[in-house]
Write an enzyme that holds these catalytic residues in place. Structure first.
Site, PDB file in Angstrom:
ATOM      1  N   PHE A 189       0.825  -1.213   0.000  1.00 27.70           N
ATOM      2  CA  PHE A 189       0.000   0.000   0.000  1.00 27.70           C
ATOM      3  C   PHE A 189       0.857   1.260   0.000  1.00 27.70           C
ATOM      4  O   PHE A 189       0.633   2.192  -0.786  1.00 27.70           O
ATOM      5  CB  PHE A 189      -0.922  -0.018   1.224  1.00 27.70           C
ATOM      6  N   ASP A 190       1.858   1.332   0.882  1.00 24.40           N
ATOM      7  CA  ASP A 190       2.720   2.518   0.985  1.00 24.40           C
ATOM      8  C   ASP A 190       3.408   2.825  -0.337  1.00 24.40           C
ATOM      9  O   ASP A 190       3.405   3.961  -0.817  1.00 24.40           O
ATOM     10  CB  ASP A 190       3.806   2.297   2.045  1.00 24.40           C
ATOM     11  N   THR A 191       4.023   1.793  -0.921  1.00 31.01           N
ATOM     12  CA  THR A 191       4.788   1.991  -2.152  1.00 31.01           C
ATOM     13  C   THR A 191       3.876   2.447  -3.282  1.00 31.01           C
ATOM     14  O   THR A 191       4.214   3.382  -4.028  1.00 31.01           O
ATOM     15  CB  THR A 191       5.500   0.687  -2.552  1.00 31.01           C
TER      16      THR A 191
END
Length: 421
Positions: A189-191
């Protein structure tokens, strides 16, 4: 960016899954820090994503006992899923998250959110890979993290340094725009969020952090890395096909004259070309094995190589060297066929040599030799594509030349930008 004294300025999410041993200590420490050091309205949101231990009960007790702490419970697992839910529902001007183990020193929190509250930046991330960061962790995790971020920068042509540090924040309007476009519900999700943000022309602020590895972390490094690689391929494809409308996001939130993704670095080109080459080699082997059942070996080799070369040139044109649109496509394919001719000479020569040395060679030996020869031809193809076919695409724009703005091609969009300015 001004905020009223009664509006919620910061909402810090703490996503948790089966964290009964560390939840209370982490939330109480965070709460005490915010109460002592932050002078604007804040909230802590415990995002429990389907815990099966006593995490949910502890979260509810903390929310009942501590002011400005709330607990949200989700029925399904996934850190990304939890952050999507609490960030989209939050009324705060800035939404953030950090890991419950507090691996990141909390003194980095004010520098993380300040540029967002002021309106200077759109996204802020902690980085463990800055020269100013102080990090304590094992050699294995350090190696994996640096390799992952190097691969990410090489293949996706991004500039941020640390995609996976559990310490990030966004302005609310940015979260509302980007989160619905993020498909991953887990660790990637972050990337994915950061890739979309940078490609959309948003300003990403990085804060060097002091970070101590949690020795009890249960993250499976191998499976996480595998899922992340799949995620990179998926989000890259979504951006190239327009499923993620980066130009539209730029028109509404972008910070700089829109600059389409810069051509990958040499390292990025090698990685991307290698991925295309592996796929092409596998396709060639499969096609040759099928074709040789009904035609001579040389004919099967020629046809399989021709088909894979056309697909290879198209894939490298867009994926490896970042060439968009139809302009020059026919010329590139023609030059690609010339490269094909040279590759065919390499593979055909190897086949002739095999038959000269071993006249009784069967399909299996032919396949092995041709596959090895095709790998050599692939290396030759990369060199020729880079220095000849797509050479003009690698020339940087002159320093004074303004970047092209796809958003400006639409008069309505341009007027909107001028009016909003």
């Amino acid at each position: 960016m001004a905020h009223s004294s009664d509006s919620l300025a910061l909402d810090v999410a703490v996503p948790v899954y089966n964290e009964q041993d560390s939840l209370e200590r982490g939330v109480r420490t965070l709460h005490a820090y915010l109460a002592a050091e932050v002078d604007f309205p804040w909230r802590v949101t415990i995002a429990d994503n389907a815990s099966t231990d006593h995490t949910a009960a502890i979260a509810d007790r903390l929310a009942a006992e501590l002011p400005n702490v709330v607990a949200v419970h989700l029925a399904e697992k996934g850190r990304g899923r939890a952050l999507k839910r609490v960030w989209l529902d939050s009324p705060a001007e800035v939404v953030a998250y950090l890991d419950v183990d507090l691996s990141t020193d909390l003194t980095a929190l004010p520098p993380l959110v300040a540029p967002l509250l002021s309106g200077h930046s759109d996204v802020a991330i902690g980085t463990r890979l800055s020269r100013d960061s102080r990090v304590v962790r094992g050699a294995k995790r350090e190696f994996v993290s640096r390799c992952y971020n190097l691969l990410l920068r090489g293949t996706m042509a991004v500039r941020f340094s640390d995609a996976q540090c559990g310490f990030k924040a966004l302005r609310r309007e940015v979260a509302q725009q980007l989160i619905p476009l993020v498909e991953d519900d887990g660790w990637f999700f972050d990337t994915e969020l950061l890739i979309i943000a940078e490609r959309s022309g948003l300003r990403i602020h990085e804060v060097p952090v002091d970070w101590i590895d949690d020795p009890h972390s249960s993250v499976d490094i191998v499976s996480t890395a595998r899922d992340d690689l799949r995620g990179m391929f998926r989000v890259g494809r979504s951006i190239m096909t327009g499923r993620v409308p980066v130009e539209t996001i730029y028109a509404e939130l972008g910070r700089r004259p829109f600059d389409s993704a810069r051509p990958p670095s040499f390292f990025g080109q090698v990685v991307r070309f290698g991925a295309v080459g592996v796929a092409s080699t596998g396709a060639f082997a499969l096609l040759y094995f099928i074709f040789q059942l009904g035609m001579p070996a040389q004919a099967a080799n020629f046809l399989a190589l021709l088909l894979t070369t056309v697909a290879n040139t198209a894939a490298n044109r867009r994926f490896t060297f970042g060439v968009r649109g139809r302009a020059g496509a026919a010329r590139h394919q023609l030059q690609g066929l010339v490269v094909f001719g040279l590759s065919w000479l390499v593979t055909s020569g190897s086949l002739l040599l095999l038959h000269a040395l071993r006249p009784d060679s069967g399909p299996r030996a032919e396949l092995i030799i041709l596959t090895l020869a095709n790998l050599v031809a692939t290396l030759l193809r990369f060199v020729l594509l880079r220095v000849w076919v797509f050479r003009g695409q690698r020339r940087p724009a002159s320093p004074g030349a303004p970047a092209a703005d796809p958003a400006a091609s639409s008069p309505t969009r341009l007027n909107q930008k001028v009016t909003s300015s």
